[in-house]
Design a protein around this motif. Structure first.
Motif, PDB file in Angstrom:
ATOM      1  N   ARG A 201       0.848  -1.187   0.000  1.00 29.13           N
ATOM      2  CA  ARG A 201       0.000   0.000   0.000  1.00 29.13           C
ATOM      3  C   ARG A 201       0.885   1.239   0.000  1.00 29.13           C
ATOM      4  NH1 ARG A 201      -4.602   1.778   4.491  1.00 29.13           N
ATOM      5  NH2 ARG A 201      -5.074   3.790   3.564  1.00 29.13           N
ATOM      6  N   THR A 202       0.457   2.249  -0.720  1.00 35.30           N
ATOM      7  CA  THR A 202       1.188   3.498  -0.758  1.00 35.30           C
ATOM      8  C   THR A 202       0.202   4.652  -0.644  1.00 35.30           C
ATOM      9  OG1 THR A 202       2.820   4.775  -1.998  1.00 35.30           O
ATOM     10  CG2 THR A 202       1.074   3.704  -3.268  1.00 35.30           C
ATOM     11  N   LYS A 203       0.707   5.844  -0.575  1.00 34.03           N
ATOM     12  CA  LYS A 203      -0.169   6.999  -0.407  1.00 34.03           C
ATOM     13  C   LYS A 203      -1.078   7.155  -1.624  1.00 34.03           C
ATOM     14  CE  LYS A 203      -0.128  11.956   0.554  1.00 34.03           C
ATOM     15  NZ  LYS A 203       0.715  13.155   0.762  1.00 34.03           N
ATOM     16  N   GLY A 204      -2.360   7.136  -1.401  1.00 35.76           N
ATOM     17  CA  GLY A 204      -3.329   7.333  -2.471  1.00 35.76           C
ATOM     18  C   GLY A 204      -3.683   6.095  -3.249  1.00 35.76           C
ATOM     19  N   GLY A 205      -3.087   4.951  -2.923  1.00 37.28           N
ATOM     20  CA  GLY A 205      -3.408   3.742  -3.662  1.00 37.28           C
ATOM     21  C   GLY A 205      -2.502   2.591  -3.267  1.00 37.28           C
ATOM     22  N   VAL A 206      -2.135   1.767  -4.258  1.00 36.68           N
ATOM     23  CA  VAL A 206      -1.262   0.616  -4.005  1.00 36.68           C
ATOM     24  C   VAL A 206      -0.205   0.552  -5.110  1.00 36.68           C
ATOM     25  CG1 VAL A 206      -3.012  -0.728  -2.790  1.00 36.68           C
ATOM     26  CG2 VAL A 206      -2.811  -0.947  -5.271  1.00 36.68           C
ATOM     27  N   THR A 207       0.899  -0.115  -4.791  1.00 38.28           N
ATOM     28  CA  THR A 207       1.950  -0.389  -5.768  1.00 38.28           C
ATOM     29  C   THR A 207       1.773  -1.815  -6.273  1.00 38.28           C
ATOM     30  OG1 THR A 207       3.474   1.125  -4.659  1.00 38.28           O
ATOM     31  CG2 THR A 207       4.425  -0.513  -6.145  1.00 38.28           C
ATOM     32  N   VAL A 208       1.808  -1.974  -7.607  1.00 38.11           N
ATOM     33  CA  VAL A 208       1.647  -3.294  -8.201  1.00 38.11           C
ATOM     34  C   VAL A 208       2.918  -3.668  -8.955  1.00 38.11           C
ATOM     35  CG1 VAL A 208      -0.847  -3.092  -8.375  1.00 38.11           C
ATOM     36  CG2 VAL A 208       0.563  -2.352 -10.283  1.00 38.11           C
ATOM     37  N   ASP A 209       3.137  -4.946  -9.070  1.00 43.91           N
ATOM     38  CA  ASP A 209       4.290  -5.477  -9.797  1.00 43.91           C
ATOM     39  C   ASP A 209       3.820  -6.015 -11.145  1.00 43.91           C
ATOM     40  OD1 ASP A 209       7.234  -6.657  -9.584  1.00 43.91           O
ATOM     41  OD2 ASP A 209       5.932  -8.219 -10.404  1.00 43.91           O
ATOM     42  N   ILE A 210       4.482  -5.523 -12.231  1.00 46.01           N
ATOM     43  CA  ILE A 210       4.173  -5.987 -13.586  1.00 46.01           C
ATOM     44  C   ILE A 210       5.455  -6.562 -14.178  1.00 46.01           C
ATOM     45  CG2 ILE A 210       3.281  -5.373 -15.858  1.00 46.01           C
ATOM     46  CD1 ILE A 210       1.903  -2.998 -14.610  1.00 46.01           C
ATOM     47  N   GLY A 212       8.037  -7.551 -12.848  1.00 44.91           N
ATOM     48  CA  GLY A 212       9.235  -7.012 -12.221  1.00 44.91           C
ATOM     49  C   GLY A 212       9.273  -5.508 -12.164  1.00 44.91           C
ATOM     50  N   ALA A 213       8.452  -4.823 -12.938  1.00 46.06           N
ATOM     51  CA  ALA A 213       8.383  -3.366 -12.889  1.00 46.06           C
ATOM     52  C   ALA A 213       7.288  -2.942 -11.925  1.00 46.06           C
ATOM     53  CB  ALA A 213       8.122  -2.809 -14.283  1.00 46.06           C
ATOM     54  N   ARG A 214       7.537  -1.842 -11.244  1.00 42.57           N
ATOM     55  CA  ARG A 214       6.562  -1.325 -10.280  1.00 42.57           C
ATOM     56  C   ARG A 214       5.710  -0.241 -10.926  1.00 42.57           C
ATOM     57  NH1 ARG A 214       7.934  -2.934  -4.967  1.00 42.57           N
ATOM     58  NH2 ARG A 214       8.927  -4.966  -5.258  1.00 42.57           N
ATOM     59  N   ALA A 215       4.420  -0.303 -10.679  1.00 42.78           N
ATOM     60  CA  ALA A 215       3.487   0.686 -11.213  1.00 42.78           C
ATOM     61  C   ALA A 215       2.554   1.136 -10.101  1.00 42.78           C
ATOM     62  CB  ALA A 215       2.690   0.102 -12.384  1.00 42.78           C
ATOM     63  N   PHE A 216       1.958   2.292 -10.311  1.00 36.00           N
ATOM     64  CA  PHE A 216       1.056   2.874  -9.310  1.00 36.00           C
ATOM     65  C   PHE A 216      -0.392   2.653  -9.733  1.00 36.00           C
ATOM     66  CE2 PHE A 216      -1.277   6.754  -7.811  1.00 36.00           C
ATOM     67  CZ  PHE A 216      -1.369   6.357  -6.488  1.00 36.00           C
ATOM     68  N   LEU A 217      -1.169   2.081  -8.810  1.00 32.76           N
ATOM     69  CA  LEU A 217      -2.606   1.877  -9.031  1.00 32.76           C
ATOM     70  C   LEU A 217      -3.362   2.751  -8.038  1.00 32.76           C
ATOM     71  CD1 LEU A 217      -5.087   0.476 -10.220  1.00 32.76           C
ATOM     72  CD2 LEU A 217      -4.684  -1.454  -8.682  1.00 32.76           C
ATOM     73  N   PRO A 218      -3.954   3.875  -8.473  1.00 35.17           N
ATOM     74  CA  PRO A 218      -4.686   4.762  -7.543  1.00 35.17           C
ATOM     75  C   PRO A 218      -5.851   4.038  -6.885  1.00 35.17           C
ATOM     76  CG  PRO A 218      -4.296   5.839  -9.661  1.00 35.17           C
ATOM     77  CD  PRO A 218      -3.943   4.401  -9.846  1.00 35.17           C
ATOM     78  N   GLY A 219      -6.171   4.451  -5.668  1.00 36.85           N
ATOM     79  CA  GLY A 219      -7.270   3.820  -4.934  1.00 36.85           C
ATOM     80  C   GLY A 219      -8.597   3.949  -5.646  1.00 36.85           C
ATOM     81  N   SER A 220      -8.788   5.063  -6.363  1.00 33.16           N
ATOM     82  CA  SER A 220     -10.060   5.270  -7.071  1.00 33.16           C
ATOM     83  C   SER A 220     -10.187   4.397  -8.311  1.00 33.16           C
ATOM     84  CB  SER A 220     -10.194   6.738  -7.469  1.00 33.16           C
ATOM     85  OG  SER A 220      -9.139   7.114  -8.343  1.00 33.16           O
ATOM     86  N   GLN A 221      -9.076   3.767  -8.729  1.00 34.37           N
ATOM     87  CA  GLN A 221      -9.090   2.958  -9.942  1.00 34.37           C
ATOM     88  C   GLN A 221      -8.997   1.462  -9.652  1.00 34.37           C
ATOM     89  OE1 GLN A 221      -9.530   4.292 -13.070  1.00 34.37           O
ATOM     90  NE2 GLN A 221      -9.898   6.159 -11.889  1.00 34.37           N
ATOM     91  N   ILE A 222      -9.158   1.090  -8.382  1.00 33.47           N
ATOM     92  CA  ILE A 222      -9.030  -0.328  -8.022  1.00 33.47           C
ATOM     93  C   ILE A 222     -10.290  -1.107  -8.371  1.00 33.47           C
ATOM     94  CG2 ILE A 222      -8.723  -1.927  -6.090  1.00 33.47           C
ATOM     95  CD1 ILE A 222      -6.923   0.132  -4.791  1.00 33.47           C
ATOM     96  N   ASP A 223     -11.445  -0.517  -8.092  1.00 33.19           N
ATOM     97  CA  ASP A 223     -12.700  -1.241  -8.297  1.00 33.19           C
ATOM     98  C   ASP A 223     -13.782  -0.259  -8.685  1.00 33.19           C
ATOM     99  OD1 ASP A 223     -14.604  -3.218  -8.369  1.00 33.19           O
ATOM    100  OD2 ASP A 223     -14.046  -4.104  -6.453  1.00 33.19           O
TER     101      ASP A 223
END
Length: 643
Positions: A201-210, A212-223
């Motif tokens: 979890r990170t500020k404003g959302g979560v960090t996802v692994d693609i 091996g690369a890290r990307a940002f998934l905002p909380g408003s875009q999760i579901d």
């Protein structure tokens, strides 16, 4: 000595050195820039151009010592430039070699070997003079455990700066991201989803692994709906859409909501093609409220109201369905403009009340389960959608039960008798006491009127006392039946709760379940004896007990009271007497009422009776001598005066 033999420093040599210079300053300006963002020569030239003139001069002077084939006469030096000492050549060469290796390493993925893991870093051997270090957090999985152990090979890239104690800064994520960029760029350009795993979890959302690369998934875009527990998503995997890509800065932003909305719109289109009232569909329960459940029909939600869930009564939708259940429902109403759908579940089965009157005739014995207990009774479910009420008065023959919960509880299996059926109002009246014999039916045989019984005082009221003569049978002793002689204002003057007493049965009303008892009837009636022995005209001696405005109550025998009215409280001279409690007088009985147990008394009549007695005494001749003429005249005169 180099000035005489070395050739001048040529431009070609300068160009060659420029191509080998490290790009540390350029990388400092772009810390997250990929090695593919600029060609190698451009990065190196850019770094060299930023160097100071003094540095370039020093390097030229030092390198001139390493060119023995060049003519010394061609050496060009300014007045401020000084040739470097020969003993510094080795250190300059080592420094140049390290910087050149760093420049190459910054743009390439290196193969390393994990040496050890500390609490904060991973030490990696990359074949350089110094080991490298990368943050331990970069190699932790979603469970917080390291993905590597000592001896494992690992792909890394050089990171900016140097760590303490001479270690080289490395990055595992940069290497992973570099390898994953091809797949990410392809998915972005072709607008295709790509698989991702939530790392933290990170500020404003979560960090996802693609990959091996890290990307940002905002909380408003999760579901499609807000997700409140982002920590609970750690470790979950799903497809995402790449919505923003900045390779120069290494930024990736993804969205899962975008894919879900597209999927939902596709499902909605298919659902709307055959959505109409009366259609039976299969859906999944998405959410529960106090008033119903929302069911996903495939891209569109419908409301299943609690009143349309069961033909019976439900206290909450969770009593029938749970979130995630797959159920069949019937479309009751559909508003295309507002896209509102009303659903029904009970409508899939016939209404059980339609033939309830035939299936549950009056007098039938039925079996059911207690589903609710209230102050006035208990509801018993006979079948799905059919429930009846056992009123508290129909639970037991005893009148002492204060609450139905004393007899039944929710979940109990009970037997009942059908008392009444009303299909129109969807009501069935049930009884439980009818399964047991009515003790009042046999009461008159066991305890006839006039029989003496014994029981325990259970309750006292203002008008009497209730005495239990057997289980479930209470009789009332009215205050008027507690004593023949004493005026009882409250039964507590004679009885106490819990006392065992004897009483006489006075009356039995089986239909109304009433039993009248008497306590004083166990003793002889003093009034009966008094009326039997006394007559009107008798003179009795009495004591004033209490005084009222209209007269005085006088005790003329034990337990017997009479009333002397004020008009009868007159002395021999015709003067009214003032009676006080405790005074004693002779009274003449002037009235008797055995039915009302009342006796009228008079002091005046008692005085006249005394005078008459005296006259009669005078009439009797003396035993010694006869009466003289003067005595007879005096007696007659006295009689006329009293006449």
């Amino acid at each position: 000595m180099f000035e005489d033999t070395d050739a001048p420093y040529s431009d070609s040599n300068t160009t060659t050195l420029t191509e080998q210079q490290p790009t540390t300053e350029a990388q400092t300006e772009q810390p997250e820039q990929s090695a593919h963002d600029q060609p190698d020569h451009e990065q190196q030239n850019h770094g060299l151009e930023d160097r100071g003139q003094e540095d370039r001069g020093e390097q030229s002077a030092q390198l001139s010592e390493t060119q023995p084939s060049q003519a010394p006469s061609a050496q060009v030096q300014t007045a401020d430039e000084k040739p470097a000492p020969a003993e510094d050549f080795a250190s300059v060469l080592d420094s140049f070699t390290a910087e050149a290796a760093e420049a190459v390493s910054d743009d390439h993925v290196l193969k390393g070997t994990v040496l050890k893991l500390t609490s904060t870093h991973v030490v990696v051997d990359i074949g350089a003079k110094s080991e490298g270090m990368l943050p331990l957090a970069e190699v932790l999985n979603h469970e917080g455990n390291p993905r590597f152990k000592p001896g494992d090979e690992i792909d890394v890239m050089r990171d900016k700066g140097e760590a303490e104690e001479g270690y080289i800064n490395l990055s595992f994520l940069k290497a992973q991201k570099l390898r994953a960029w091809d797949d990410i760029e392809k998915a972005y350009s072709e607008n295709q989803p790509i698989h991702a795993t939530v790392v933290e979890r990170t500020k404003g959302g979560v960090t996802v692994d693609i990959n091996g690369a890290r990307a940002f998934l905002p909380g408003s875009q999760i579901d499609l709906r807000p997700v409140h527990n982002l920590d609970g998503m750690k470790g979950q995997s799903f497809d995402v859409a790449i919505v923003k890509l900045n390779k120069k800065r290494g930024n990736i932003v993804v969205s899962r909501k975008q894919l879900l909305e597209a999927e939902q719109n596709e499902k909605r289109s298919k659902t709307l093609e055959h959505l109409q009232e009366g259609t039976i569909l299969t859906g999944v329960v998405k959410n529960l409220t106090d008033y119903g459940a929302f069911v996903d029909l495939g891209g569109i939600d419908g409301l299943l109201h609690i009143t349309d869930m069961s033909w019976g009564r439900l206290t909450h939708p969770k009593d029938l369905v749970n979130v995630g259940d797959q159920i069949q429902v019937k479309v009751l109403k559909y508003d295309p403009d507002k896209q509102r759908v009303s659903l029904g579940f009970k409508q899939l089965t016939p209404d059980p009340w339609l033939d309830a009157e035939h299936r549950y005739p009056v007098g039938a014995h039925v079996h059911g389960r207690v589903i609710s207990v209230t102050d006035y009774g208990a509801f018993v479910e006979l079948e799905q959608g059919i429930e009846g009420l056992v009123h508290v008065s129909e639970m037991t023959w005893s009148k002492r039960m204060k609450h139905p919960s004393k007899l039944v509880n929710v979940g109990d299996q009970v037997d009942c008798v059908v008392l009444n059926v009303n299909p129109g109002e969807r009501r069935i009246s049930l009884g439980m006491r009818q399964l047991a014999a009515n003790p009042w039916d046999s009461l008159i045989d066991k305890f006839p009127v006039g029989a003496t019984v014994e029981g325990r005082v259970r309750n006292l009221t203002d008008f009497g006392a209730f005495i239990e003569i057997e289980e479930g049978i209470d009789g009332l002793v009215h205050v008027s039946n507690l004593s023949w002689t004493k005026r009882v204002k409250h039964p507590s003057e004679v009885l106490k709760k819990g006392d065992r007493v004897k009483a006489v049965i006075l009356a039995i009303d089986t239909e109304k379940r009433r039993l009248s008892l008497g306590v004083k009837q166990l003793q002889p009636d003093v009034w009966e004896s008094f009326f039997r022995d006394r007559r009107i005209g008798d003179v009795v001696h009495g004591k004033v007990l209490r005084v009222a405005t209209f007269g005085a109550f006088v005790e003329i025998a034990e337990g017997i009271e009479g009333l002397c009215h004020n008009s009868e409280a007159v002395d021999g001279n015709g003067q009214p007497l003032h009676l006080e409690p405790g005074q004693e007088h002779d009274f003449k009985i002037i009235k008797m009422s055995p039915e009302e147990k009342k006796v009228g008394l008079s002091i005046r009549a008692a005085g006249e009776e005394a005078s008459h007695t005296e006259v009669e005494a005078y009439k009797q001749p003396s035993s010694s001598t006869g009466s003289t003429i003067g005595e007879l005249v005096s007696w007659k005169r006295a009689g006329n005066e009293n006449g």
